[in-house]
Design a protein around this motif. Structure first.
Motif, PDB file in Angstrom:
ATOM      1  N   TYR A  28      12.559  21.490  -0.649  1.00 34.22           N
ATOM      2  CA  TYR A  28      12.193  21.876  -2.011  1.00 34.22           C
ATOM      3  C   TYR A  28      12.856  20.954  -3.026  1.00 34.22           C
ATOM      4  N   ARG A  29      14.115  20.661  -2.805  1.00 38.88           N
ATOM      5  CA  ARG A  29      14.841  19.819  -3.760  1.00 38.88           C
ATOM      6  C   ARG A  29      14.265  18.399  -3.796  1.00 38.88           C
ATOM      7  N   GLU A  30      13.723  17.950  -2.650  1.00 40.76           N
ATOM      8  CA  GLU A  30      13.152  16.604  -2.590  1.00 40.76           C
ATOM      9  C   GLU A  30      11.742  16.564  -3.161  1.00 40.76           C
ATOM     10  N   ALA A  81      17.170  30.780  -1.681  1.00 45.16           N
ATOM     11  CA  ALA A  81      17.292  29.963  -0.472  1.00 45.16           C
ATOM     12  C   ALA A  81      16.253  28.845  -0.463  1.00 45.16           C
ATOM     13  N   LEU A  82      15.031  29.141  -0.931  1.00 42.62           N
ATOM     14  CA  LEU A  82      13.989  28.117  -0.968  1.00 42.62           C
ATOM     15  C   LEU A  82      14.394  26.976  -1.888  1.00 42.62           C
ATOM     16  N   MET A  83      14.910  27.316  -3.075  1.00 38.10           N
ATOM     17  CA  MET A  83      15.280  26.280  -4.031  1.00 38.10           C
ATOM     18  C   MET A  83      16.454  25.435  -3.541  1.00 38.10           C
ATOM     19  N   GLN A  84      17.263  25.981  -2.670  1.00 38.46           N
ATOM     20  CA  GLN A  84      18.407  25.232  -2.150  1.00 38.46           C
ATOM     21  C   GLN A  84      18.039  24.409  -0.913  1.00 38.46           C
ATOM     22  N   SER A  85      16.818  24.587  -0.377  1.00 39.68           N
ATOM     23  CA  SER A  85      16.422  23.863   0.829  1.00 39.68           C
ATOM     24  C   SER A  85      16.202  22.386   0.499  1.00 39.68           C
ATOM     25  N   PRO A  86      16.546  21.490   1.437  1.00 40.81           N
ATOM     26  CA  PRO A  86      16.365  20.043   1.190  1.00 40.81           C
ATOM     27  C   PRO A  86      14.915  19.679   0.859  1.00 40.81           C
TER      28      PRO A  86
END
Length: 498
Positions: free
Chosen positions: A330-332, A323-328
């Motif tokens: 984290y991705r940004e 879920a963390l890696m899919q959060s906006p």
């Protein structure tokens, strides 16, 4: 004729051996009351006969029992021997008098227990150690003992310092559940080696100090007594400490006693985020779209709304790794783009950027290892391009006075036979590093009886802090913008430490 006689004799022998085998393996059964009653009986520890192992036939390592519930996983992998003893029975009765005890403390441990279990298993240590924070502090991160031991693992300042925990006005590693777990396991590993692989001696030393347990063993050896834990003369608190651990272990393995075992998924519901720079809880909570107070409650090592300038910068966040890696956010902030080239593989890309195939697949939501030339992948790599702090220097609203230097007095200690630098640092509650610096010593220095060591110990009179400034009110607008409170909440249910 001889062949017939031989056949008759052979059949008789087979019949006799079968009857003898049946007589030697009677069916044994015992109900719950028999087991509990047996705990009242104090017995001498049964010596384990030494066997000679051949290098060609090593004993296979027992495979860990795996289940979807972490408490069941712990219960089936407990390794400490249950020696029947009246003190264990007393602790069993205490736990049974409040059968919902573990349900209560499990609420405080649920975010951390999976990570603690994994840390113990990675070190190859017995899973019984996962119960120590419950025995030590009822899993209260803010617990402080009369001896100034702090946190779920109840570490004193000198031990925490020696095993690498940071402590300053902004952060106390002893209150950080996962950081203090690393320090506590390192300390227990050291004690286990010091006491020649005896876990009961090591855990007793964790509670009362290495020197006391060594002295108790030495006394018993001198008069020819057994040095088993149950025969050592130790302080009452320590004498009850191991029984409390063994009783909890026993009840976890025997839920039929009426002691309620919690249900908790054997998977991570939180993950560690290394922010890579100083951060403010309000700012980070907004960017991650999670509750700021929850972020504070998970990270009790941080004493203010902002991390220290020099770190640590690691946070436990209420998200799974996926879920963390899919959060906006984290991705940004924690990823960069990469375009797949000819002959690229996920494994080669992972090695190139110092990450793993698993993490690349997670951040790109891939179910397989297939990639195509020209495809753009996100690679988890820190790429911070914004500040995560609030400039408090515009107002003294949250500035605190520097902690005044504590007044000390010089103390001289004359070395006697048996003294060690580590024992002295624990006895006087001073960091081992300071003790070495004060006396220009190395950790391996040999102490000669009669030599005088210099220590700088706190005086009873504390330095008086300067009068604090009046708190202005004009910063309320900034406070509302970042949703800050004056201090993190520390409210939580308390259970008596007995």
């Amino acid at each position: 004729m001889n062949r017939k006689k031989f056949y008759v004799i052979f059949c008789c022998c087979i019949t006799f051996l079968s009857t003898l085998g049946c007589k030697q393996t009677p069916t044994q059964s015992a109900d719950l009351q028999d087991v509990l009653r047996d705990l009242l009986t104090q017995k001498e520890p049964t010596p384990i006969p030494k066997t000679v192992k051949t290098p060609t036939q090593p004993d296979p390592e027992p495979k860990p029992y795996k289940t979807s519930d972490i408490w069941e996983h712990i219960a089936h992998n407990l390794r400490f021997e249950q020696t029947p003893h009246s003190r264990v029975k007393a602790r069993v009765d205490w736990y049974l008098s409040q059968p919902e005890y573990l349900l209560t403390v499990n609420q405080r441990s649920s975010a951390y227990l999976y990570h603690i279990v994994k840390k113990i298993e990675q070190r190859g240590m017995p899973l019984d150690l996962a119960l120590l924070p419950f025995v030590e502090s009822d899993f209260r991160p803010h617990a402080v003992s009369k001896q100034s031991a702090v946190g779920v693992w109840q570490l004193v300042d000198a031990t925490a310092y020696h095993f690498g925990l940071q402590s300053n006005d902004w952060y106390d590693g002893r209150r950080d559940v996962l950081a203090s777990t690393d320090a506590a396991l390192s300390y227990l590993s050291y004690l286990h080696k010091t006491f020649n692989g005896n876990w009961l001696h090591a855990i007793a030393a964790y509670n009362t100090g290495e020197g006391r347990v060594k002295a108790a063993i030495k006394r018993n050896k001198k008069v020819g007594k057994s040095t088993h834990y149950w025969h050592l003369k130790l302080p009452k608190e320590t004498a009850d400490y191991i029984p409390k651990l063994l009783a909890l272990s026993y009840l976890l393995k025997h839920p039929e006693t009426g002691f309620k075992r919690p249900a908790l998924d054997n998977k991570a519901t939180t993950t560690i985020l290394d922010v890579g720079q100083a951060f403010n809880f309000g700012v980070l909570a907004q960017l991650l779209d999670i509750d700021k107070q929850q972020l504070h409650d998970l990270n009790t090592g941080y004493l203010r709304h902002q991390s220290p300038e020099q770190g640590p910068y690691k946070l436990l966040v209420p998200l799974t790794e996926q879920a963390l890696m899919q959060s906006p956010f984290y991705r940004e902030q924690f990823s960069r783009s990469y375009q797949v080239k000819l002959n690229d593989t996920l494994y080669g890309i992972a090695r190139q950027f110092g990450t793993s195939v698993k993490k690349i697949k997670q951040i790109n939501n891939k179910q397989n290892n297939l990639i195509r030339v020209g495809e753009k992948l996100l690679i988890n790599q820190a790429n911070i391009n914004r500040t995560l702090t609030v400039d408090y220097q515009i107002s003294p609203y949250l500035e605190q006075q520097a902690t005044p230097k504590q007044a000390t007095i010089e103390h001289h200690h004359t070395i006697v036979s048996g003294d060690s630098l580590w024992d002295l640092s624990q006895h006087y509650q001073v960091p081992l590093k300071d003790l070495l610096d004060w006396n220009n010593l190395q950790s391996a220095s040999i102490l000669s009886p009669g030599k005088v060591l210099i220590l700088h110990l706190p005086t009873t009179k504390q330095a008086q802090p300067n009068e604090q400034l009046n708190v202005p009110s004009y910063l309320d607008v900034l406070e509302g913008a970042t949703q800050l409170k004056e201090a993190p909440s520390t409210t939580e249910p308390n259970l008596p430490l007995d």
